[in-house]
Design an enzyme around this catalytic site. Structure first.
Site, short mmCIF file in Angstrom:
data_model
loop_
_atom_site.label_atom_id
_atom_site.label_comp_id
_atom_site.label_asym_id
_atom_site.label_seq_id
_atom_site.Cartn_x
_atom_site.Cartn_y
_atom_site.Cartn_z
N HIS A 1 0.80 -1.23 0.00
CA HIS A 1 0.00 0.00 0.00
C HIS A 1 0.83 1.28 0.00
O HIS A 1 0.30 2.37 -0.15
CB HIS A 1 -0.97 0.04 1.19
CG HIS A 1 -0.29 0.34 2.50
ND1 HIS A 1 0.32 -0.61 3.26
CD2 HIS A 1 -0.11 1.51 3.17
CE1 HIS A 1 0.83 -0.07 4.34
NE2 HIS A 1 0.60 1.22 4.32
C1 UD1 Z 1 -2.16 5.70 5.31
C2 UD1 Z 1 -0.90 6.27 5.94
C3 UD1 Z 1 0.17 5.18 6.01
C4 UD1 Z 1 -0.35 3.94 6.68
C5 UD1 Z 1 -1.65 3.49 6.05
C6 UD1 Z 1 -2.25 2.35 6.83
C7 UD1 Z 1 -0.48 8.65 5.52
C8 UD1 Z 1 0.34 9.62 4.74
N1 UD1 Z 1 -0.36 7.36 5.14
O1 UD1 Z 1 -1.82 5.32 3.97
O2 UD1 Z 1 1.28 5.67 6.73
O3 UD1 Z 1 0.62 2.94 6.55
O4 UD1 Z 1 -2.59 4.57 6.05
O5 UD1 Z 1 -3.11 1.60 6.05
O6 UD1 Z 1 -1.19 9.02 6.42
N2 UD1 Z 1 -8.95 4.55 0.52
C9 UD1 Z 1 -10.20 4.02 0.37
N3 UD1 Z 1 -10.90 3.74 1.50
C10 UD1 Z 1 -10.43 3.95 2.75
C11 UD1 Z 1 -9.14 4.51 2.88
C12 UD1 Z 1 -8.42 4.80 1.76
O7 UD1 Z 1 -10.68 3.80 -0.74
O8 UD1 Z 1 -11.13 3.66 3.74
C13 UD1 Z 1 -8.17 4.83 -0.71
C14 UD1 Z 1 -8.44 6.20 -1.30
O9 UD1 Z 1 -8.35 6.08 -2.71
C15 UD1 Z 1 -7.26 7.01 -0.79
C16 UD1 Z 1 -6.14 5.98 -0.75
O10 UD1 Z 1 -6.78 4.77 -0.38
O11 UD1 Z 1 -6.95 8.11 -1.60
C17 UD1 Z 1 -5.03 6.30 0.24
O12 UD1 Z 1 -5.57 6.48 1.56
P1 UD1 Z 1 -4.75 7.37 2.63
O13 UD1 Z 1 -5.39 7.27 3.95
O14 UD1 Z 1 -4.51 8.71 2.09
O15 UD1 Z 1 -3.33 6.67 2.65
P2 UD1 Z 1 -2.95 5.15 2.89
O16 UD1 Z 1 -2.26 4.65 1.68
O17 UD1 Z 1 -4.11 4.40 3.41
N1 UDP Z 2 -4.24 -5.60 8.73
C1 UDP Z 2 -5.55 -6.05 8.76
N2 UDP Z 2 -6.13 -6.45 7.58
C2 UDP Z 2 -5.48 -6.42 6.39
C3 UDP Z 2 -4.14 -5.94 6.37
C4 UDP Z 2 -3.55 -5.53 7.56
O1 UDP Z 2 -6.16 -6.10 9.83
O2 UDP Z 2 -6.08 -6.80 5.37
C5 UDP Z 2 -3.61 -5.14 9.99
C6 UDP Z 2 -2.31 -5.83 10.33
O3 UDP Z 2 -2.53 -6.96 11.15
C7 UDP Z 2 -1.52 -4.75 11.08
C8 UDP Z 2 -2.06 -3.47 10.49
O4 UDP Z 2 -3.28 -3.78 9.82
O5 UDP Z 2 -1.82 -4.77 12.46
C9 UDP Z 2 -1.07 -2.88 9.51
O6 UDP Z 2 -1.64 -1.81 8.87
P1 UDP Z 2 -1.13 -1.25 7.48
O7 UDP Z 2 -0.32 -2.26 6.78
O8 UDP Z 2 -2.32 -0.72 6.78
O9 UDP Z 2 -0.27 0.02 7.92
P2 UDP Z 2 1.21 0.24 8.44
O10 UDP Z 2 1.49 -0.69 9.56
O11 UDP Z 2 2.13 0.06 7.28
O12 UDP Z 2 1.20 1.68 8.84
#
Ligand code: UD1
Ligand code: UDP
Length: 354
Positions: free
Chosen positions: A203
């Site tokens: 991601h």
């Molecule tokens: C964010 C965090 C990242 C973290 C991750 C956990 C920042 C800069 N990044 O990244 O550090 O590791 O969360 O998962 O804060 N989207 C959906 N539905 C949702 C959420 C997101 O469709 O419920 C899609 C949207 O297209 C959105 C994209 O995902 O633009 C990115 O979401 P965003 O929260 O901006 O960043 P993450 O990649 O989730």
């Molecule tokens: N996780 C989850 N479902 C998924 C993928 C990840 O519950 O399909 C959980 C995972 O066990 C971990 C957390 O989400 O505890 C990690 O989140 P993510 O990878 O989104 O973010 P990051 O840790 O890189 O910030």
């Protein structure tokens, strides 16, 4: 004492629960969900299955560019903090919700507690690195998961308020890891044999915004010929669908499914033969469960997992990735490096003395 907890993204719901359970014994907690994540399987599922209390506020910011998302959170959070007047704000990790929480609280002169402080990738191209640096530099109490994190802060001149307490994700993984074994039926649902598959997540901005990187990773997964379960973050699904990348993996043994809840994901991790990921939390959970981890990045904040041989960094190099998918096999058992499973308790104990 009134404590405002600010969360917004998937891993923050997981990190905050053990801490919220402890602080509710000593203080009144106001739970603020920024709305950064909003799909059912990115947000509500965690509240439901982990028993997290309903947020007192959901700011509903949703998605946007780095600036828009951060600014919206900042804007909407300020009035909530002004009205609630908490004594303490707790922020978690390194997301835009963390950054905006830190900025809003610091300008209102509210004491800031950063949980998972001191992590560094030393890669400022990552939005998370900027978020962490700013959050740490305006925080008053910095709870670190590892000695490396303490040392990183020291190198930036931050020593006051720094406490090594262990990792709250380890607390959560211990508790919910047991429940996952009892309750999750994901292996049966996906027709998987324990150790008969690998688990992948992608991601990070570097692997999704850069189409070539994503194509290379998907091609390597497909060419490996291995059964790979791939619970997909909505960000990554969107890029795959918008750019017709499904064709790279169609006909391969990759099982792409929607992102799953925490119990199912822990079960998938525990039973995987290897984990392929660019997630921070997933690298650690692989280590907790002694599953070899191949990290799809060229840096990691969790350097101990690499130092002790359970994690290897493979940047976007298809040949190396294909080789490591076959060959990477740590020996022995990973040591216990992330605390005693009671990091949340140590945090609450420290907060009682404010
Ligand atoms: C964010 C965090 C990242 C973290 C991750 C956990 C920042 C800069 N990044 O990244 O550090 O590791 O969360 O998962 O804060 N989207 C959906 N539905 C949702 C959420 C997101 O469709 O419920 C899609 C949207 O297209 C959105 C994209 O995902 O633009 C990115 O979401 P965003 O929260 O901006 O960043 P993450 O990649 O989730
Ligand atoms: N996780 C989850 N479902 C998924 C993928 C990840 O519950 O399909 C959980 C995972 O066990 C971990 C957390 O989400 O505890 C990690 O989140 P993510 O990878 O989104 O973010 P990051 O840790 O890189 O910030």
């Amino acid at each position: 004492m009134k404590i405002a907890t600010i969360v917004g993204a998937r891993p923050q719901f997981i990190k905050s629960l053990p801490v919220s359970n402890e602080i509710r014994k000593i203080a009144k907690e106001v739970l603020i969900h920024t709305g950064q994540h909003y799909d059912y399987n990115m947000s509500e599922v965690f509240f439901k299955e982990m028993g997290i209390s309903e947020p007192d506020y959901n700011l509903g910011v949703g998605s946007g560019s780095q600036a828009i998302q951060t600014a919206e959170i900042l804007f909407r959070l300020e009035s909530v903090l002004v009205n609630e007047r908490p004594d303490v704000v707790i922020i978690y990790g390194d997301t835009n919700s963390t950054l905006a929480g830190a900025l809003a609280a610091s300008k209102l002169h509210i004491l800031i507690v950063h949980v998972e402080a001191g992590l560094r990738s030393f890669d400022k191209r990552m939005p998370e690195e900027i978020n962490r640096i700013v959050a740490d530099h305006v925080s008053d109490i910095l709870f670190c998961p590892t000695q490396t994190a303490v040392d990183n802060l020291k190198n930036e001149g931050i020593a006051k308020g720094v406490e090594l307490v262990g990792d709250v994700m380890y607390d959560a993984a211990l508790h919910f890891g047991k429940l996952a074994k009892e309750k999750s039926s994901i292996l049966e649902e996906l027709d998987l044999e324990p150790k008969g598959y690998m688990l992948a997540t992608i991601h990070r901005a570097a692997n999704t915004d850069n189409l070539e990187n994503l194509k290379t990773l998907l091609a390597a997964f497909a060419e490996s010929g291995k059964a790979i379960v791939f619970p997909i973050h909505p960000r990554t699904r969107k890029v795959i669908e918008d750019n017709g990348l499904n064709s790279i993996i169609s006909g391969s043994s990759i099982k792409m499914v929607d992102a799953v809840g925490y119990l199912d994901f822990l079960r998938l991790e525990q039973s995987a033969s290897k984990i392929l990921t660019d997630s921070g939390g997933v690298q650690k959970e692989a280590f907790f469960f002694a599953v070899p981890c191949i990290t799809l990045r060229d840096t990691t904040e969790w350097v101990e997992t690499v130092e002790y041989g359970w994690n290897t960094l493979v940047n976007i190099d298809k040949d190396l990735l294909l080789r490591q998918i076959v060959e990477f096999s740590p020996i022995g058992e990973p040591p216990r490096l992330f605390g005693d499973g009671r990091a949340a308790l140590h945090i609450a104990e420290r907060l009682t003395s404010i």
